[in-house]
Design an enzyme around this catalytic site. Structure first.
Site, mmCIF file in Angstrom:
data_model
loop_
_atom_site.group_PDB
_atom_site.id
_atom_site.type_symbol
_atom_site.label_atom_id
_atom_site.label_comp_id
_atom_site.label_asym_id
_atom_site.label_seq_id
_atom_site.Cartn_x
_atom_site.Cartn_y
_atom_site.Cartn_z
ATOM 1 N N ARG A 136 0.849 -1.186 0.000
ATOM 2 C CA ARG A 136 0.000 0.000 0.000
ATOM 3 C C ARG A 136 0.890 1.243 0.000
ATOM 4 O O ARG A 136 1.689 1.442 0.921
ATOM 5 C CB ARG A 136 -0.924 0.023 1.225
ATOM 6 C CG ARG A 136 -1.891 1.212 1.216
ATOM 7 C CD ARG A 136 -2.923 1.117 2.308
ATOM 8 N NE ARG A 136 -2.355 1.339 3.626
ATOM 9 C CZ ARG A 136 -3.024 1.187 4.770
ATOM 10 N NH1 ARG A 136 -4.274 0.763 4.742
ATOM 11 N NH2 ARG A 136 -2.440 1.417 5.926
ATOM 12 N N SER A 187 -11.913 -4.445 3.558
ATOM 13 C CA SER A 187 -11.917 -3.732 4.832
ATOM 14 C C SER A 187 -13.344 -3.600 5.341
ATOM 15 O O SER A 187 -14.269 -3.316 4.570
ATOM 16 C CB SER A 187 -11.320 -2.336 4.664
ATOM 17 O OG SER A 187 -9.964 -2.403 4.300
ATOM 18 N N LYS A 209 -5.386 5.912 8.875
ATOM 19 C CA LYS A 209 -6.816 6.039 8.601
ATOM 20 C C LYS A 209 -7.321 7.331 9.239
ATOM 21 O O LYS A 209 -8.080 7.310 10.211
ATOM 22 C CB LYS A 209 -7.576 4.822 9.135
ATOM 23 C CG LYS A 209 -7.280 3.525 8.425
ATOM 24 C CD LYS A 209 -7.799 3.527 7.000
ATOM 25 C CE LYS A 209 -7.548 2.206 6.290
ATOM 26 N NZ LYS A 209 -8.041 2.217 4.896
#
Length: 337
Positions: A172, A241, A270
């Site tokens: 990621r 997710s 996040k």
């Protein structure tokens, strides 16, 4: 200049040979490596069907001494990184040959073309059976999942963690150009191959396909699981997710292979996402019917609390990516399971 009909015959001849050779390589592993009589027999039947179309008319069109492609090669063809890489390369070889046969046979024999199309679908099933089983088996065994971040020494960190026993890596890197992402994903895929680990790409199905990743991980606003499955096939892993029971239920019903449960704690990866706390972990332990990974702010200081709440698998980012010694941190994290 070569006669058009002769050229088509030569194309059909070469690709019939190519497909049969690839099938034989896969068949030998099914027979001697897996003791799988059923799959070996399936490979043999496909070889025999290809042989039935390999007529004398096509064989006599062969002109090996004047074939300009006999000396063409690529460095990747001289070595294989793993058994899975060997099988994948030959399955791709078969699929490519069958596609060529299907198209050029339309200029030769429509029944021949239709037969090649059906064989190509059989090879897709073979690929899922051979390569997908190993991926899903390893996924079920993984207790620690590394999600990468954009650090300068990303390859060194990942390899160090792999040396510590890590078996699952998700690439990621949100703020990076696509070309760089592609190059990094390819390099990380090679590292994972070297250590027998699963390699997942975050969000980007196109990059996952380009580097032959083991699967993708999707967020709530990414491509739907069903469409991703159509693009990747049944042999690839698809993760999703989730942040609440409703999202969990939908991900499972949509066919995800695993889910992320969190963020358990607040985390800078996040921003703006409210932490779900350990309550959602407890819910997942009682209700999830597929593998799941607790994720979000998990580190060496709180991992025991997460496991105590019911997690058998956890995902981490900063704990490994920012570690001075990723190998030791990985070993210590794994000791908790």
């Amino acid at each position: 200049m070569i006669n058009q009909q002769t050229a088509i015959y030569r194309i059909l001849d070469a690709n019939l040979d190519r497909a049969r050779e690839g099938l034989r390589i896969v068949e030998e592993w099914c027979r001697f490596g897996l003791n799988d009589q059923e799959t070996a027999a399936s490979c043999k039947e496909m070889r025999q069907e290809l042989g039935s179309w390999h007529t004398l008319e096509l064989r006599t069109a062969r002109d090996t001494p004047n074939d300009v492609g006999t000396n063409l090669t690529h460095p990747k063809e001289t070595q294989r990184e793993s058994l899975e890489d060997l099988l994948q390369a030959n399955i791709c070889r078969i699929q490519e040959a069958l596609r060529v046969l299907e198209e050029y046979a339309k200029l030769y024999d429509g029944e021949f073309a239709a037969g090649m199309k059906q064989l190509r679908y059989q090879v897709y099933t073979l690929e899922s059976k051979l390569l997908g089983q190993n991926r899903f088996k390893l996924l079920n065994q993984c207790s620690l999942y590394l999600v990468t971040s954009g650090v300068d020494n990303i390859f060194t960190v990942i390899e160090s963690a792999l040396k510590g026993g890590l078996k699952l890596v998700q690439y990621r890197h949100k703020n990076q150009d696509d070309l760089v992402k592609l190059k990094e994903a390819y390099k990380i895929k090679q590292l994972c191959n070297n250590y027998g680990a699963i390699f997942i790409v975050n969000d980007r199905i196109d990059i996952a396909l380009a580097v032959n990743a083991d699967g993708v991980h999707l967020g709530q606003t990414d491509c739907p699981v069903g469409l991703a499955r159509q693009m990747l096939g049944s042999g690839k892993i698809i993760g999703k997710s989730t942040t609440n029971p409703q999202e969990m239920a939908k991900a499972i019903s949509d066919g995800a292979d695993y889910i992320g449960v969190g963020p358990v704690y607040e985390t800078p990866t996040k921003v703006g996402k409210k932490a779900t706390g350990l309550e959602y972990v407890r819910y997942a332990e009682a209700n999830a019917t597929i593998p799941w990974f607790a994720i979000g702010g998990i580190d060496s200081n709180n991992i025991r609390d997460v496991i105590k709440a019911g997690a058998k698998r956890v995902a981490v980012v900063r704990e490994i990516m920012n570690a001075e010694n990723p190998t030791e941190i990985t070993k210590n994290l794994l000791k908790n399971f």
